[in-house]
Write an enzyme that holds these catalytic residues in place. Structure first.
Site, short mmCIF file in Angstrom:
data_model
loop_
_atom_site.label_atom_id
_atom_site.label_comp_id
_atom_site.label_asym_id
_atom_site.label_seq_id
_atom_site.Cartn_x
_atom_site.Cartn_y
_atom_site.Cartn_z
N GLY A 138 0.78 -1.23 0.00
CA GLY A 138 0.00 0.00 0.00
C GLY A 138 0.81 1.28 0.00
O GLY A 138 0.33 2.31 0.49
N THR A 139 2.02 1.26 -0.60
CA THR A 139 2.76 2.53 -0.64
C THR A 139 2.10 3.53 -1.58
O THR A 139 2.17 4.74 -1.34
CB THR A 139 4.24 2.32 -1.05
OG1 THR A 139 4.29 1.82 -2.39
CG2 THR A 139 4.96 1.37 -0.11
N ASN A 140 1.44 3.05 -2.62
CA ASN A 140 0.71 3.99 -3.49
C ASN A 140 -0.53 4.53 -2.79
O ASN A 140 -0.89 5.69 -2.98
CB ASN A 140 0.34 3.32 -4.81
CG ASN A 140 1.52 3.30 -5.77
OD1 ASN A 140 1.88 4.34 -6.33
ND2 ASN A 140 2.15 2.15 -5.93
N ILE B 234 -7.73 -9.51 -11.58
CA ILE B 234 -8.22 -8.93 -12.84
C ILE B 234 -9.71 -8.61 -12.67
O ILE B 234 -10.46 -9.39 -12.07
CB ILE B 234 -8.01 -9.93 -14.00
CG1 ILE B 234 -6.52 -10.23 -14.19
CG2 ILE B 234 -8.66 -9.45 -15.29
CD1 ILE B 234 -5.68 -9.13 -14.81
N LEU B 235 -10.14 -7.47 -13.16
CA LEU B 235 -11.53 -7.06 -12.98
C LEU B 235 -12.45 -7.71 -14.01
O LEU B 235 -12.03 -8.03 -15.12
CB LEU B 235 -11.65 -5.53 -13.09
CG LEU B 235 -10.79 -4.71 -12.12
CD1 LEU B 235 -11.05 -3.22 -12.32
CD2 LEU B 235 -11.06 -5.10 -10.67
N ASN C 252 -5.55 2.84 -13.03
CA ASN C 252 -4.55 1.87 -12.57
C ASN C 252 -3.14 2.46 -12.65
O ASN C 252 -2.86 3.25 -13.54
CB ASN C 252 -4.62 0.61 -13.45
CG ASN C 252 -3.64 -0.47 -13.02
OD1 ASN C 252 -3.51 -0.78 -11.83
ND2 ASN C 252 -2.93 -1.05 -13.98
N HIS D 191 0.76 1.24 -13.21
CA HIS D 191 1.56 0.09 -13.64
C HIS D 191 3.04 0.49 -13.62
O HIS D 191 3.39 1.56 -14.13
CB HIS D 191 1.14 -0.38 -15.04
CG HIS D 191 1.89 -1.58 -15.48
ND1 HIS D 191 1.58 -2.85 -15.04
CD2 HIS D 191 2.97 -1.71 -16.28
CE1 HIS D 191 2.44 -3.71 -15.55
NE2 HIS D 191 3.30 -3.04 -16.31
C1 GAR Z 1 3.28 -1.07 -7.38
O1 GAR Z 1 4.59 -1.05 -7.86
C2 GAR Z 1 2.30 -1.03 -8.54
O2 GAR Z 1 2.74 -0.23 -9.59
C3 GAR Z 1 2.27 -2.49 -8.92
O3 GAR Z 1 2.25 -3.17 -7.70
C4 GAR Z 1 2.96 -2.43 -6.72
C5 GAR Z 1 2.11 -2.27 -5.48
O4 GAR Z 1 2.83 -1.67 -4.44
N1 GAR Z 1 1.14 -2.81 -9.76
C6 GAR Z 1 1.21 -3.66 -10.79
O5 GAR Z 1 2.21 -4.29 -11.06
C7 GAR Z 1 -0.07 -3.78 -11.59
N2 GAR Z 1 0.13 -4.57 -12.77
P1 GAR Z 1 2.10 -0.93 -3.23
O6 GAR Z 1 1.11 -1.93 -2.62
O7 GAR Z 1 3.22 -0.61 -2.28
O8 GAR Z 1 1.42 0.31 -3.75
#
Ligand code: GAR
Length: 208
Positions: A12-14, A93-94, A108, A110
């Site tokens: 969950g850093t994003n 996947i949704l 999203n 990526h």
């Molecule tokens: C992030 O790097 C995001 O871009 C990636 O998963 C990670 C989640 O990190 N998403 C994908 O690869 C989607 N195809 P987070 O939980 O720390 O945000």
């Protein structure tokens, strides 16, 4: 004020970047209304709790079919009154229902410059492993609207990040997060909440 639902599966850093952006005024016209995790025990759920954001688990494995899972997720988002859905490291996947109910309202992040290193199976660390294996000198992150084609929806924003000699997938992942993901995701959500994103002929226009 738009209601932002954030879907997560991991650290969950994003999500944290979105919470911070809300606190420091980068996102002015939206509020995170709920966090939905695709996995029990995801640390992102802890971040939601620490910030008094309602958090739920809707796990694919609790449902016997993709359609049932899709329906449960859609209902939860309707119940929360979500205006925009952000996939911040969401693993599942949704399905068709959520995609049609929230058309051009799902965003999203990526961790590569789409169309490189994306599509089915390209998730998290794997994306960076493949970038290093290929030997690209530049990678980055992409924020896009979600469509039926995995990682194929209209692009909202991209940011390039340098690949350095000696990078491991973990080091590269961290640099892409710090320099690109945590910057462009809050900015894109902010633009959406300000009503400045328009999809025309499959492409995103940013309105002045
Ligand atoms: C992030 O790097 C995001 O871009 C990636 O998963 C990670 C989640 O990190 N998403 C994908 O690869 C989607 N195809 P987070 O939980 O720390 O945000």
């Amino acid at each position: 004020m738009l209601k932002i639902a954030v879907l997560v599966s991991g650290g969950g850093t994003n999500l944290q970047a979105l919470i911070d952006a809300q606190k420091n005024g980068i996102i002015r016209n939206g509020r995170i209304c709920c966090v939905i995790s695709g996995k029990e025990g995801a640390y992102a759920l802890e971040r939601a709790k620490q910030n008094d954001i309602p958090a739920y688990v809707v796990a694919r494995k609790s449902y016997s079919s993709v359609a049932d899972f899709d329906h449960a997720l859609t209902e939860k988002l309707k119940e929360a009154g979500a205006d925009v859905v952000v996939l911040a490291g969401f693993l599942s996947i949704l399905g068709d229902e959520i995609l049609s109910v929230f058309e051009n309202q799902i965003i999203n992040i990526h961790p590569s410059l789409i169309p490189s290193f994306c599509g089915s199976g390209y998730y998290g660390l794997r994306v960076h492993e493949e970038a290093l294996k290929y030997g690209v000198k530049v990678t980055g992150a992409t924020v896009h609207f979600v469509s039926k084609v995995v990682d194929g929806g209209a692009i909202i924003a991209q940011k390039a990040v340098e690949v350095k000699d000696g990078d491991t997938p973990e080091i590269l992942q961290r640099r892409v997060m710090e320099q690109a993901e945590w910057v462009i995701l809050p900015r894109a959500v902010s633009l959406f909440c300000d009503g400045k994103l328009k999809v025309e002929n499959g492409k995103v226009l940013i309105l002045e």
